[in-house]
Design a protein around this motif. Sequence first.
Motif, PDB file in Angstrom:
ATOM      1  N   THR A 122       0.928  -1.185  -0.053  1.00  0.00           N
ATOM      2  CA  THR A 122       0.100   0.050   0.116  1.00  0.00           C
ATOM      3  C   THR A 122       0.888   1.214  -0.057  1.00  0.00           C
ATOM      4  OG1 THR A 122      -1.600  -1.189   1.312  1.00  0.00           O
ATOM      5  CG2 THR A 122      -1.975   1.186   1.189  1.00  0.00           C
ATOM      6  N   PHE A 123       1.844   1.420   0.744  1.00  0.00           N
ATOM      7  CA  PHE A 123       2.860   2.650   0.779  1.00  0.00           C
ATOM      8  C   PHE A 123       3.470   2.678  -0.563  1.00  0.00           C
ATOM      9  CE2 PHE A 123       7.213   3.950   1.701  1.00  0.00           C
ATOM     10  CZ  PHE A 123       6.865   5.107   2.498  1.00  0.00           C
ATOM     11  N   ALA A 124       3.950   1.514  -1.221  1.00  0.00           N
ATOM     12  CA  ALA A 124       4.424   1.722  -2.648  1.00  0.00           C
ATOM     13  C   ALA A 124       3.659   2.256  -3.682  1.00  0.00           C
ATOM     14  CB  ALA A 124       5.006   0.342  -2.725  1.00  0.00           C
ATOM     15  N   VAL A 125       2.172   1.769  -3.542  1.00  0.00           N
ATOM     16  CA  VAL A 125       1.356   2.292  -4.348  1.00  0.00           C
ATOM     17  C   VAL A 125       1.254   3.776  -4.252  1.00  0.00           C
ATOM     18  CG1 VAL A 125      -1.196   2.150  -5.149  1.00  0.00           C
ATOM     19  CG2 VAL A 125       0.393  -0.020  -4.689  1.00  0.00           C
ATOM     20  N   CYS A 126       1.018   4.168  -2.922  1.00  0.00           N
ATOM     21  CA  CYS A 126       0.879   5.518  -2.690  1.00  0.00           C
ATOM     22  C   CYS A 126       2.074   6.465  -3.134  1.00  0.00           C
ATOM     23  CB  CYS A 126       0.767   5.834  -0.995  1.00  0.00           C
ATOM     24  SG  CYS A 126      -0.683   5.056  -0.419  1.00  0.00           S
ATOM     25  N   ASN A 127       3.335   5.687  -3.194  1.00  0.00           N
ATOM     26  CA  ASN A 127       4.339   6.525  -3.515  1.00  0.00           C
ATOM     27  C   ASN A 127       4.157   7.008  -5.089  1.00  0.00           C
ATOM     28  OD1 ASN A 127       6.816   7.108  -1.922  1.00  0.00           O
ATOM     29  ND2 ASN A 127       5.817   5.378  -0.903  1.00  0.00           N
ATOM     30  N   ILE A 128       3.697   5.720  -5.918  1.00  0.00           N
ATOM     31  CA  ILE A 128       3.623   5.867  -7.148  1.00  0.00           C
ATOM     32  C   ILE A 128       2.355   6.962  -7.477  1.00  0.00           C
ATOM     33  CG2 ILE A 128       2.926   4.829  -9.287  1.00  0.00           C
ATOM     34  CD1 ILE A 128       3.827   2.123  -7.972  1.00  0.00           C
ATOM     35  N   VAL A 129       1.294   6.951  -6.793  1.00  0.00           N
ATOM     36  CA  VAL A 129       0.298   7.906  -7.036  1.00  0.00           C
ATOM     37  C   VAL A 129       0.951   9.313  -6.835  1.00  0.00           C
ATOM     38  CG1 VAL A 129      -2.005   8.566  -6.228  1.00  0.00           C
ATOM     39  CG2 VAL A 129      -1.348   6.308  -6.626  1.00  0.00           C
ATOM     40  N   VAL A 130       1.644   9.529  -5.741  1.00  0.00           N
ATOM     41  CA  VAL A 130       1.934  11.004  -5.391  1.00  0.00           C
ATOM     42  C   VAL A 130       2.951  11.375  -6.697  1.00  0.00           C
ATOM     43  CG1 VAL A 130       3.669  12.084  -3.858  1.00  0.00           C
ATOM     44  CG2 VAL A 130       1.956  10.476  -3.095  1.00  0.00           C
ATOM     45  N   GLY A 131       3.820  10.453  -7.382  1.00  0.00           N
ATOM     46  CA  GLY A 131       4.412  10.741  -8.241  1.00  0.00           C
ATOM     47  C   GLY A 131       3.811  11.421  -9.390  1.00  0.00           C
ATOM     48  N   PHE A 132       2.737  10.645  -9.852  1.00  0.00           N
ATOM     49  CA  PHE A 132       1.903  11.019 -10.743  1.00  0.00           C
ATOM     50  C   PHE A 132       1.286  12.432 -10.604  1.00  0.00           C
ATOM     51  CE2 PHE A 132       1.885   6.486 -12.303  1.00  0.00           C
ATOM     52  CZ  PHE A 132       2.125   6.911 -13.815  1.00  0.00           C
ATOM     53  N   ILE A 133       0.481  12.428  -9.388  1.00  0.00           N
ATOM     54  CA  ILE A 133       0.312  13.978  -8.950  1.00  0.00           C
ATOM     55  C   ILE A 133       1.157  14.919  -8.884  1.00  0.00           C
ATOM     56  CG2 ILE A 133      -0.704  15.210  -6.966  1.00  0.00           C
ATOM     57  CD1 ILE A 133      -1.959  12.653  -5.960  1.00  0.00           C
ATOM     58  N   ILE A 134       2.335  14.877  -8.788  1.00  0.00           N
ATOM     59  CA  ILE A 134       3.446  15.722  -8.661  1.00  0.00           C
ATOM     60  C   ILE A 134       3.777  15.960 -10.284  1.00  0.00           C
ATOM     61  CG2 ILE A 134       5.990  16.436  -8.567  1.00  0.00           C
ATOM     62  CD1 ILE A 134       5.863  14.615  -5.971  1.00  0.00           C
ATOM     63  N   ALA A 135       3.799  14.935 -11.207  1.00  0.00           N
ATOM     64  CA  ALA A 135       4.098  15.276 -12.440  1.00  0.00           C
ATOM     65  C   ALA A 135       2.832  16.048 -13.135  1.00  0.00           C
ATOM     66  CB  ALA A 135       4.259  13.785 -13.150  1.00  0.00           C
ATOM     67  N   VAL A 136       1.588  15.738 -12.836  1.00  0.00           N
ATOM     68  CA  VAL A 136       0.445  16.267 -13.483  1.00  0.00           C
ATOM     69  C   VAL A 136       0.409  17.817 -12.973  1.00  0.00           C
ATOM     70  CG1 VAL A 136      -2.093  16.243 -13.566  1.00  0.00           C
ATOM     71  CG2 VAL A 136      -0.960  14.036 -13.526  1.00  0.00           C
ATOM     72  N   LEU A 137       0.666  18.048 -11.685  1.00  0.00           N
ATOM     73  CA  LEU A 137       0.564  19.464 -11.158  1.00  0.00           C
ATOM     74  C   LEU A 137       1.615  20.344 -11.977  1.00  0.00           C
ATOM     75  CD1 LEU A 137      -0.253  18.760  -7.443  1.00  0.00           C
ATOM     76  CD2 LEU A 137      -1.928  19.465  -9.333  1.00  0.00           C
ATOM     77  N   LEU A 138       2.840  19.906 -12.166  1.00  0.00           N
ATOM     78  CA  LEU A 138       3.956  20.569 -12.549  1.00  0.00           C
ATOM     79  C   LEU A 138       3.533  20.684 -14.000  1.00  0.00           C
ATOM     80  CD1 LEU A 138       7.082  19.153 -10.605  1.00  0.00           C
ATOM     81  CD2 LEU A 138       5.902  21.369 -10.300  1.00  0.00           C
ATOM     82  N   THR A 139       2.979  19.835 -14.716  1.00  0.00           N
ATOM     83  CA  THR A 139       2.851  19.828 -16.108  1.00  0.00           C
ATOM     84  C   THR A 139       1.768  21.039 -16.382  1.00  0.00           C
ATOM     85  OG1 THR A 139       3.424  17.577 -16.302  1.00  0.00           O
ATOM     86  CG2 THR A 139       2.186  18.653 -18.277  1.00  0.00           C
ATOM     87  N   LEU A 140       0.771  21.074 -15.625  1.00  0.00           N
ATOM     88  CA  LEU A 140      -0.143  22.161 -15.602  1.00  0.00           C
ATOM     89  C   LEU A 140       0.103  23.342 -15.058  1.00  0.00           C
ATOM     90  CD1 LEU A 140      -3.416  19.807 -14.539  1.00  0.00           C
ATOM     91  CD2 LEU A 140      -2.572  20.285 -16.755  1.00  0.00           C
ATOM     92  N   SER A 141       1.287  23.726 -14.459  1.00  0.00           N
ATOM     93  CA  SER A 141       1.331  24.907 -13.973  1.00  0.00           C
ATOM     94  C   SER A 141       2.614  25.668 -15.163  1.00  0.00           C
ATOM     95  CB  SER A 141       2.297  24.767 -12.657  1.00  0.00           C
ATOM     96  OG  SER A 141       3.436  24.110 -12.755  1.00  0.00           O
ATOM     97  N   ARG A 142       2.950  26.853 -14.458  1.00  0.00           N
ATOM     98  CA  ARG A 142       3.969  27.661 -15.211  1.00  0.00           C
ATOM     99  C   ARG A 142       5.455  27.287 -14.880  1.00  0.00           C
ATOM    100  NH1 ARG A 142      -0.316  31.554 -14.073  1.00  0.00           N
ATOM    101  NH2 ARG A 142      -1.066  32.268 -15.992  1.00  0.00           N
TER     102      ARG A 142
END
Length: 294
Positions: A122-142
Amino acid sequence: MLEDQPSPYTATLGTLKFSEVPLAEARPPDGSQTRSNTAQPFRMEINRIVAHYIAPGSPRELNLSYKDRVAVLYALHRTTHPSAFHPIKTVLDLTLRNQSHPNFVRWSICNGNKPWTIFLRTFAVCNIVVGFIIAVLLTLSRASRWFRILAALEWWFGITNLIAAYQGLCVLLLRRHTREVRPWEMDESGRDYALDDEEAELRHSKILYEETKSRWPVKMELFGPANTSENDTWMDRYSMKSIFRKTFEKEVPTQERGLHVMQNKIVRQAEAWAFIITVPLTILFTALPKGNLY
């Protein structure tokens, strides 16, 4: 007479009867004459082995085919020569080499109990999900697209632990050279049973096995009831533990070098697969244009 004494482990196959005590002469189904069972050497020991391991319904019945079981039982009824066990020896040798030993190795590699392994996945899956959240947020930002590389750290760490956890291996416990105490390694007073390394050291000490066997489970005995854990006291104690205590069990050191080599190999493979998966994801998100939403 020993022949009239009842035995708790007695089994029959057709007209043949086996028990722990010497038996009277019986006639095989083909009608041929055989030497008296009581006159054969080691007949009592053979009957005890048959009643515990070979006869249908025996407490520790071996997984044999009907053909092999019948052949061995009829052979042991006629003679006590060790060659009568040859079919069983062949089957058991193949089972130990191709099934039991590989399963034992896979079990030994696991350094965490099931609740800890589930928590780790569960902890590992959460890390992967956090990685996607970081990538998506940075992609949508300036922000600069190079900041999106930070997501690779979460992906690599999460995928590495996820692959290792699916084989029951915790990277953190491995780096600390420890493992969690198994549920059955605790006696009624809460003290640990002797560890495998301690048991091995008994060979070089003056302590006799008969003086120490009470510290170990009954499964160490050659003859006795079936090897099941249904009536073991540790199951009741373990079921009463909370989820938190089951997950964060006591840790003990591991010293087996061969086991460490196999565990390190699995971790290296997990890290390699994590790198192979992380690099394309990082390139993909880095190449995307900015969203400039905020």
